[in-house]
Scaffold this motif. Structure first.
Motif, short mmCIF file in Angstrom:
data_model
loop_
_atom_site.label_atom_id
_atom_site.label_comp_id
_atom_site.label_asym_id
_atom_site.label_seq_id
_atom_site.Cartn_x
_atom_site.Cartn_y
_atom_site.Cartn_z
N ASP A 18 -0.53 -0.89 -2.93
CA ASP A 18 -0.32 -1.76 -1.79
C ASP A 18 -1.21 -2.99 -1.91
O ASP A 18 -2.33 -2.91 -2.40
CB ASP A 18 -0.61 -1.01 -0.50
CG ASP A 18 0.45 0.03 -0.19
OD1 ASP A 18 1.63 -0.26 -0.42
OD2 ASP A 18 0.09 1.13 0.26
N PRO A 19 -0.72 -4.11 -1.41
CA PRO A 19 -1.48 -5.36 -1.56
C PRO A 19 -2.78 -5.40 -0.78
O PRO A 19 -3.64 -6.22 -1.04
CB PRO A 19 -0.52 -6.43 -1.03
CG PRO A 19 0.43 -5.70 -0.16
CD PRO A 19 0.55 -4.32 -0.72
N TYR A 20 -2.96 -4.50 0.17
CA TYR A 20 -4.16 -4.57 1.02
C TYR A 20 -5.36 -3.84 0.44
O TYR A 20 -6.42 -3.84 1.05
CB TYR A 20 -3.88 -4.07 2.43
CG TYR A 20 -3.39 -2.64 2.56
CD1 TYR A 20 -4.22 -1.56 2.28
CD2 TYR A 20 -2.10 -2.38 3.00
CE1 TYR A 20 -3.78 -0.26 2.43
CE2 TYR A 20 -1.65 -1.08 3.16
CZ TYR A 20 -2.50 -0.03 2.87
OH TYR A 20 -2.06 1.26 3.02
N TRP A 21 -5.28 -3.25 -0.74
CA TRP A 21 -6.39 -2.42 -1.23
C TRP A 21 -7.67 -3.19 -1.48
O TRP A 21 -8.76 -2.71 -1.17
CB TRP A 21 -5.97 -1.61 -2.46
CG TRP A 21 -5.45 -0.29 -1.99
CD1 TRP A 21 -4.15 0.05 -1.78
CD2 TRP A 21 -6.23 0.83 -1.58
NE1 TRP A 21 -4.08 1.33 -1.28
CE2 TRP A 21 -5.35 1.83 -1.14
CE3 TRP A 21 -7.59 1.09 -1.52
CZ2 TRP A 21 -5.78 3.07 -0.67
CZ3 TRP A 21 -8.02 2.31 -1.05
CH2 TRP A 21 -7.11 3.28 -0.64
N THR A 22 -7.59 -4.38 -2.01
CA THR A 22 -8.80 -5.18 -2.23
C THR A 22 -9.50 -5.43 -0.90
O THR A 22 -10.71 -5.27 -0.77
CB THR A 22 -8.46 -6.52 -2.90
OG1 THR A 22 -7.81 -6.25 -4.15
CG2 THR A 22 -9.70 -7.36 -3.14
#
Length: 175
Positions: free
Chosen positions: A1-5
């Motif tokens: 998912d793009p929100y991991w960072t």
């Protein structure tokens, strides 16, 4: 998912529990201060929004870089929501949503599963999601010389006024 960072940065910068991270809404940040009021838990097998573990909301100061990342992620989420739903993303939407509308939080147990998969893929081994909370406490102790009381308050411990074993166990390294 793009929100991991963003999720990892927020976990390291705040020391929040995974359920608290899952319960964050976009309106939780105000002028660099993050309001932690809820947690996502399970009651009789059903995911519910509850109070924090000690039933006490808390406010955590974010560093400028993390606050800036929050604002950028909110802009990105707003744009994606506008493109997909054709309307503005509500400020009450969950930051780490479990659905496309932002009306349901991500399941905390799925965060742990995804974290393990990311660690396995990176060849990191047995690093648990909660260890970011330990890292946060250790950093406050060693790098910033916070008192145990301050660390405990920031982590949301109910007995933060005294030098409790609860807070001490989060600090993983001696000075």
């Amino acid at each position: 998912d793009p929100y991991w960072t963003f999720l990892v940065r927020l976990a390291l910068a705040t020391g929040c529990r995974r359920g608290e991270l899952a319960a964050l809404r976009w309106n939780a940040l105000d002028d660099g201060w993050l309001s932690v009021r809820n947690s996502v838990d399970f009651h009789e097998g059903v995911m519910v929004l509850s109070n924090t573990k000690n039933d006490q909301p808390r406010t955590i100061a974010l560093d400028d870089e993390t606050a800036s990342l929050w604002r950028r992620e909110h802009e990105r989420a707003t744009q994606v929501h506008q493109e997909n739903a054709g309307r503005q993303l509500p400020l009450e939407a969950f930051v780490f949503a479990g659905d496309a509308t932002g009306s349901k939080p991500v399941r905390p147990d799925s965060l742990s599963k995804q974290w393990r998969a990311l660690c396995d893929e990176a060849g990191v081994g047995n690093v648990e999601f909660r260890e970011m909370r330990n890292w946060h406490a250790t950093t406050l102790d060693i790098d910033f010389d916070y008192s145990l009381e301050s660390i405990g308050r920031r982590l949301g411990h109910s007995q933060a006024r005294s030098r409790t074993r609860i807070t001490q166990r989060y600090i993983t390294t001696m000075k």
